[in-house]
Motif scaffolding. Structure first.
Motif, PDB file in Angstrom:
ATOM      1  N   LEU A   1      24.317 -23.251  -7.910  1.00 27.48           N
ATOM      2  CA  LEU A   1      23.602 -24.294  -7.164  1.00 27.48           C
ATOM      3  C   LEU A   1      22.975 -23.772  -5.874  1.00 27.48           C
ATOM      4  CD1 LEU A   1      26.106 -27.288  -7.439  1.00 27.48           C
ATOM      5  CD2 LEU A   1      24.006 -26.934  -8.751  1.00 27.48           C
ATOM      6  N   ALA A   2      23.469 -22.638  -5.390  1.00 24.89           N
ATOM      7  CA  ALA A   2      23.082 -22.154  -4.055  1.00 24.89           C
ATOM      8  C   ALA A   2      21.573 -22.144  -3.807  1.00 24.89           C
ATOM      9  CB  ALA A   2      23.688 -20.776  -3.800  1.00 24.89           C
TER      10      ALA A   2
ATOM     11  N   ALA B   1      38.605 -21.216   0.929  1.00 24.55           N
ATOM     12  CA  ALA B   1      38.358 -20.407  -0.273  1.00 24.55           C
ATOM     13  C   ALA B   1      37.367 -19.282   0.040  1.00 24.55           C
ATOM     14  CB  ALA B   1      37.805 -21.275  -1.397  1.00 24.55           C
ATOM     15  N   ALA B   2      36.545 -19.487   1.073  1.00 18.92           N
ATOM     16  CA  ALA B   2      35.418 -18.592   1.373  1.00 18.92           C
ATOM     17  C   ALA B   2      35.813 -17.128   1.511  1.00 18.92           C
ATOM     18  CB  ALA B   2      34.700 -19.061   2.642  1.00 18.92           C
TER      19      ALA B   2
ATOM     20  N   ILE C   1      29.926 -14.051  -2.950  1.00 24.00           N
ATOM     21  CA  ILE C   1      29.522 -14.398  -4.318  1.00 24.00           C
ATOM     22  C   ILE C   1      28.570 -15.585  -4.296  1.00 24.00           C
ATOM     23  CG2 ILE C   1      30.340 -15.404  -6.499  1.00 24.00           C
ATOM     24  CD1 ILE C   1      32.927 -13.735  -6.101  1.00 24.00           C
ATOM     25  N   ILE C   2      28.968 -16.618  -3.585  1.00 19.57           N
ATOM     26  CA  ILE C   2      28.189 -17.862  -3.585  1.00 19.57           C
ATOM     27  C   ILE C   2      26.843 -17.673  -2.882  1.00 19.57           C
ATOM     28  CG2 ILE C   2      28.106 -20.233  -2.703  1.00 19.57           C
ATOM     29  CD1 ILE C   2      31.091 -20.448  -3.235  1.00 19.57           C
ATOM     30  N   CYS C   3      26.838 -16.897  -1.807  1.00 21.30           N
ATOM     31  CA  CYS C   3      25.611 -16.761  -1.018  1.00 21.30           C
ATOM     32  C   CYS C   3      24.702 -15.639  -1.509  1.00 21.30           C
ATOM     33  CB  CYS C   3      25.952 -16.537   0.455  1.00 21.30           C
ATOM     34  SG  CYS C   3      26.723 -17.991   1.183  1.00 21.30           S
TER      35      CYS C   3
ATOM     36  N   ARG D   1      18.422 -13.694   3.237  1.00 22.93           N
ATOM     37  CA  ARG D   1      19.192 -13.251   4.419  1.00 22.93           C
ATOM     38  C   ARG D   1      18.992 -14.180   5.614  1.00 22.93           C
ATOM     39  NH1 ARG D   1      23.169 -10.232   3.385  1.00 22.93           N
ATOM     40  NH2 ARG D   1      22.741  -8.913   1.606  1.00 22.93           N
ATOM     41  N   ASP D   2      17.746 -14.598   5.801  1.00 17.80           N
ATOM     42  CA  ASP D   2      17.426 -15.341   7.024  1.00 17.80           C
ATOM     43  C   ASP D   2      17.853 -16.813   6.967  1.00 17.80           C
ATOM     44  OD1 ASP D   2      15.661 -16.129   5.129  1.00 17.80           O
ATOM     45  OD2 ASP D   2      13.840 -15.627   6.226  1.00 17.80           O
ATOM     46  N   TYR D   3      18.478 -17.176   5.877  1.00 14.72           N
ATOM     47  CA  TYR D   3      18.886 -18.545   5.657  1.00 14.72           C
ATOM     48  C   TYR D   3      20.182 -18.837   6.413  1.00 14.72           C
ATOM     49  CZ  TYR D   3      19.017 -22.700   2.747  1.00 14.72           C
ATOM     50  OH  TYR D   3      18.991 -23.963   2.295  1.00 14.72           O
ATOM     51  N   ASP D   4      20.418 -20.074   6.840  1.00 18.91           N
ATOM     52  CA  ASP D   4      21.704 -20.410   7.470  1.00 18.91           C
ATOM     53  C   ASP D   4      22.772 -20.517   6.381  1.00 18.91           C
ATOM     54  OD1 ASP D   4      23.924 -21.202   8.772  1.00 18.91           O
ATOM     55  OD2 ASP D   4      23.064 -23.026   9.634  1.00 18.91           O
ATOM     56  N   ARG D   5      23.328 -19.356   6.068  1.00 20.67           N
ATOM     57  CA  ARG D   5      24.250 -19.278   4.940  1.00 20.67           C
ATOM     58  C   ARG D   5      25.546 -20.038   5.179  1.00 20.67           C
ATOM     59  NH1 ARG D   5      24.486 -13.525   2.254  1.00 20.67           N
ATOM     60  NH2 ARG D   5      22.443 -13.471   1.302  1.00 20.67           N
TER      61      ARG D   5
END
Ligand code: ADP
Ligand code: MG
Length: 254
Positions: free
Chosen positions: A151-152, A129-130, A101-103, A108-112
């Protein structure tokens, strides 16, 4: 940051939800919108986010007209302006884990995983919680999840539409404090909608008072709260159970 000029939104059956709304929101401002149920607040929010189109007037976001832009050209807005809704249960997909949900808004290529850790930390949720699902959390915690998701993508503007109205009184102040802190920390511009002027006063510097699709009073929130000019504003202050009042009753145990 945002410029709204003579905005109208008429729905079918001649429902005039907005009738000539004009205001500007500067970078770093905390702009509150207050009014009773049906006054047009959520209609205005949907227009600001380009989730709906006005029937008249214009909206500029950082100088660019967004009310006429096709969806394919609105990517910047989908990033820069994020919304937190009233009911986190309705706005969070129950089948998705919190981390997804948060990500979701991130590339995709981001350091999630790193960003996820940061965000959980920022909104005061435990790291474990993740891997859980929205229904495993309380209302207040679910609103924290919504805020983390908002905020992501490093938005510039956070729009909150009645973000504490569905929450228990005891939790409201915590979520308001959190929003206050995050707006400060991340240098956000805030558009905050509520039917309760005391709640707006807690987090905003400026307020627009809406009644039947029009702004009847606009200015410094402290000034308007203490010396309301319009009778409707006085009614709002008198009639709505305020955060302070509710807290006092809660603490008094009555
Ligand atoms: P608020 O958020 O202040 O409670 P809304 O913007 O939701 O107010 O609603 C303003 C007015 O517009 C109300 O009269 C409401 O019934 C009407 N309205 C809102 N959305 C729609 C819609 N999609 N279709 C028809 N009428 C609507
Ligand atoms: Mg609403």
């Amino acid at each position: 940051m945002i410029e709204v000029n003579n905005l109208h939104r008429t729905y079918r059956r001649n429902v005039h939800a907005l009738k000539g709304v004009t205001f500007t929101v500067n970078a770093g401002q905390r702009f509150g919108i207050v009014g009773e149920s049906g006054s047009g607040k959520s209609t205005l929010v949907r227009l600001l986010a380009a989730l709906d189109r006005p029937t008249g007037g214009l909206i500029r976001f950082r100088g660019t007209r967004i009310d006429t832009l096709p969806e394919r050209k609105l990517k910047f807005l989908r990033n820069d302006l994020q919304i937190v809704f009233q009911d986190p249960m309705g706005s969070l997909d129950p089948r998705m884990r919190v981390k997804d949900i948060i990500c979701e808004p991130l590339d995709r290529d981001y350091d999630r995983s790193e960003r996820l850790r940061e965000l959980l930390d920022a909104v005061g949720l435990p790291q474990n919680a993740a891997t859980r699902y929205p229904h495993q959390f309380s209302g207040g915690q679910r609103q924290r999840i919504s805020i983390a998701r908002a905020l992501a993508p490093y938005p510039k503007v956070l729009v909150a539409d009645e973000p504490v109205s569905a929450l228990d009184v005891s939790v409201r102040a915590q979520i308001l404090n959190l929003l206050d802190e995050l707006v400060e920390r991340y240098d956000l511009t805030l558009v905050f909608v509520s039917h309760d002027l005391a709640v707006v006063r807690r987090v905003c510097d400026t307020v627009a008072v809406m009644r039947r699709g029009q702004i009847v009073e606009i200015g410094d929130v402290e000034q308007i709260y203490r010396y309301p000019n319009h009778p409707y504003t006085r009614e709002l202050i008198a009639a709505v159970p305020t955060l302070q009042g509710a807290l006092a009753r809660f603490q008094g145990g009555s």
